[in-house]
Scaffold this active site. Sequence first.
Site, mmCIF file in Angstrom:
data_model
loop_
_atom_site.group_PDB
_atom_site.id
_atom_site.type_symbol
_atom_site.label_atom_id
_atom_site.label_comp_id
_atom_site.label_asym_id
_atom_site.label_seq_id
_atom_site.Cartn_x
_atom_site.Cartn_y
_atom_site.Cartn_z
ATOM 1 N N SER A 154 0.861 -1.192 0.000
ATOM 2 C CA SER A 154 0.000 0.000 0.000
ATOM 3 C C SER A 154 0.896 1.240 0.000
ATOM 4 O O SER A 154 2.096 1.146 0.297
ATOM 5 C CB SER A 154 -0.888 0.006 1.246
ATOM 6 O OG SER A 154 -0.084 0.196 2.400
ATOM 7 N N ASP B 69 -0.676 -1.317 -4.208
ATOM 8 C CA ASP B 69 -2.075 -1.469 -3.811
ATOM 9 C C ASP B 69 -2.677 -0.082 -3.548
ATOM 10 O O ASP B 69 -2.127 0.708 -2.779
ATOM 11 C CB ASP B 69 -2.092 -2.317 -2.525
ATOM 12 C CG ASP B 69 -3.467 -2.790 -2.142
ATOM 13 O OD1 ASP B 69 -4.313 -2.972 -3.035
ATOM 14 O OD2 ASP B 69 -3.690 -3.003 -0.922
ATOM 15 N N HIS B 70 -3.789 0.221 -4.189
ATOM 16 C CA HIS B 70 -4.504 1.490 -3.991
ATOM 17 C C HIS B 70 -3.631 2.726 -4.205
ATOM 18 O O HIS B 70 -3.602 3.632 -3.356
ATOM 19 C CB HIS B 70 -5.157 1.560 -2.603
ATOM 20 C CG HIS B 70 -6.244 0.541 -2.414
ATOM 21 N ND1 HIS B 70 -7.493 0.674 -2.952
ATOM 22 C CD2 HIS B 70 -6.238 -0.658 -1.769
ATOM 23 C CE1 HIS B 70 -8.219 -0.390 -2.640
ATOM 24 N NE2 HIS B 70 -7.474 -1.222 -1.934
ATOM 25 N N ASP C 93 -6.262 3.800 -8.019
ATOM 26 C CA ASP C 93 -7.592 3.743 -7.428
ATOM 27 C C ASP C 93 -8.281 5.098 -7.553
ATOM 28 O O ASP C 93 -8.134 5.977 -6.710
ATOM 29 C CB ASP C 93 -7.473 3.323 -5.960
ATOM 30 C CG ASP C 93 -8.838 3.207 -5.294
ATOM 31 O OD1 ASP C 93 -9.854 3.512 -5.964
ATOM 32 O OD2 ASP C 93 -8.896 2.825 -4.118
ATOM 33 N N GLU D 17 -10.080 0.610 -10.678
ATOM 34 C CA GLU D 17 -11.205 0.207 -9.810
ATOM 35 C C GLU D 17 -12.442 1.034 -10.122
ATOM 36 O O GLU D 17 -12.385 2.239 -10.318
ATOM 37 C CB GLU D 17 -10.847 0.361 -8.327
ATOM 38 C CG GLU D 17 -12.049 0.049 -7.417
ATOM 39 C CD GLU D 17 -11.722 -0.136 -5.941
ATOM 40 O OE1 GLU D 17 -10.555 -0.447 -5.631
ATOM 41 O OE2 GLU D 17 -12.645 0.027 -5.127
ATOM 42 N N HIS E 194 -13.027 -3.455 3.150
ATOM 43 C CA HIS E 194 -11.719 -3.607 3.803
ATOM 44 C C HIS E 194 -11.861 -3.759 5.314
ATOM 45 O O HIS E 194 -12.866 -3.347 5.885
ATOM 46 C CB HIS E 194 -10.840 -2.394 3.497
ATOM 47 C CG HIS E 194 -10.411 -2.313 2.070
ATOM 48 N ND1 HIS E 194 -10.902 -1.382 1.191
ATOM 49 C CD2 HIS E 194 -9.542 -3.079 1.354
ATOM 50 C CE1 HIS E 194 -10.340 -1.559 0.003
ATOM 51 N NE2 HIS E 194 -9.523 -2.592 0.070
ATOM 52 N N GLY E 195 -10.846 -4.340 5.926
ATOM 53 C CA GLY E 195 -10.833 -4.459 7.387
ATOM 54 C C GLY E 195 -11.486 -5.740 7.871
ATOM 55 O O GLY E 195 -11.873 -6.597 7.068
ATOM 56 N N ASN F 62 -7.464 -10.027 -2.961
ATOM 57 C CA ASN F 62 -6.616 -9.246 -2.042
ATOM 58 C C ASN F 62 -6.849 -9.599 -0.580
ATOM 59 O O ASN F 62 -7.989 -9.564 -0.095
ATOM 60 C CB ASN F 62 -6.944 -7.757 -2.206
ATOM 61 C CG ASN F 62 -6.353 -7.174 -3.456
ATOM 62 O OD1 ASN F 62 -6.043 -7.885 -4.405
ATOM 63 N ND2 ASN F 62 -6.188 -5.873 -3.464
HETATM 64 P P1 13P Z 1 -8.848 -7.063 3.616
HETATM 65 O O1 13P Z 1 -8.949 -5.949 4.607
HETATM 66 O O2 13P Z 1 -10.115 -7.835 3.513
HETATM 67 O O3 13P Z 1 -7.682 -7.952 3.897
HETATM 68 O O4 13P Z 1 -8.615 -6.406 2.166
HETATM 69 C C1 13P Z 1 -7.344 -6.184 1.661
HETATM 70 C C2 13P Z 1 -7.343 -5.384 0.400
HETATM 71 O O5 13P Z 1 -8.316 -5.283 -0.331
HETATM 72 C C3 13P Z 1 -6.083 -4.725 0.057
HETATM 73 O O6 13P Z 1 -6.201 -3.984 -1.118
HETATM 74 O O1 G3H Z 2 -6.577 -1.816 1.153
HETATM 75 C C1 G3H Z 2 -5.952 -1.424 2.106
HETATM 76 C C2 G3H Z 2 -4.893 -2.273 2.698
HETATM 77 O O2 G3H Z 2 -5.428 -3.091 3.698
HETATM 78 C C3 G3H Z 2 -3.693 -1.469 3.165
HETATM 79 O O3 G3H Z 2 -3.919 -0.683 4.272
HETATM 80 O O4 G3H Z 2 -2.825 1.585 4.014
HETATM 81 O O5 G3H Z 2 -3.141 0.537 6.281
HETATM 82 O O6 G3H Z 2 -1.432 -0.377 4.694
HETATM 83 P P1 G3H Z 2 -2.776 0.329 4.835
HETATM 84 ZN ZN ZN Z 3 -8.117 -3.101 -1.379
#
Ligand code: 13P
Ligand code: G3H
Ligand code: ZN
Length: 305
Positions: A47, A79-80, A101, A131, A175-176, A250
């Site tokens: 991320s 990621d994102h 994203d 996305e 997420h989460g 993910n």
């Molecule tokens: P989770 O919080 O379900 O693990 O999702 C992770 C995710 O989508 C990272 O981009």
């Molecule tokens: O999609 C989000 C991921 O779980 C990453 O989260 O920015 O706290 O590393 P983070």
């Molecule tokens: Zn994600």
Amino acid sequence: MNLQKVYANALKNKFALGAFNFVNMESLKGILDAAQEQNTPVICAVSESAFEYMGFEFLKNLITSARNTYTVPFFIHLDHGKSLEFCKKAINCGFDSVMIDGSHLPLEQNIALTKSVCDYAHKFGVQVEGELGKLKGVEDNISSDEQLFTDPIEAKQFVEQTKVDSLAIAIGTSHGVNKFSGEAKIRIDILEEIEKVLPNTPLVLHGASSVPQNILAKLIELGADLKKAKGVPEEILTEVSTKHNVVKINVDSDLRMATTLAVRKYLKENPKEIDVRKYLGQAKKDISNLVKNKIINVFKTKEIK
Ligand code: 13P
Ligand code: G3H
Ligand code: ZN
């Protein structure tokens, strides 16, 4: 081996790759140990905040070290990513793939931003994930349900105009660790509508941690306040991997849970221990076992021949 070919193989042979987030040496090694043992490709996701946490130079060298250590194909993915600038930074750092994203933007602006990243990244042979639709949780605190889902018609327009290599869709995950207050509802019908209009597009499912019950129960027993946690049932993840066009799934929160449990448990059982390597080493092993289970039993990732 490049990611485009692996996605094409996954689409054809109906399996998905896990995209697991890493934040340090232990988590990266835990993920790669699992992939190496299974001889299956894997995506290691970073991320923006994990990128900043590790720092450009350390991360770049961590990636190089991993490439010199492991023989299994693995792909480093942003990621994102929120901007073209950050995607450029990831490409400079040696990433194979970036996600841009723009899901929080109006469609036209999301298309423009995603296209600008594709135009740049494709010159370097780097794959781009876009996305469309919004997930609850990290991305936004949106309370209305209906507007979260990806619109199949917009999805077609988005893919055609941006030339993205893969598309992250919103079909009810978030997420989460607190994904559902009641029964888990995933809109397979929307996924099918998207597949009808985009039959050859590799699809991505975010927010796909399953919040394993055995880990959750032990974490709560050891004092963690996670009573409301509920993830995506593993059967649904297997269904989208083996019957649909989802090629990348993910997972971050499950790795966080496994790490936190390893540390809590180790220190509870060994109160005199202060050697960091003992409990982080345990966390690495537990991450590896968790990833192995996902790869083999849930995502049905196929071995590399
Ligand atoms: P989770 O919080 O379900 O693990 O999702 C992770 C995710 O989508 C990272 O981009
Ligand atoms: O999609 C989000 C991921 O779980 C990453 O989260 O920015 O706290 O590393 P983070
Ligand atoms: Zn994600």
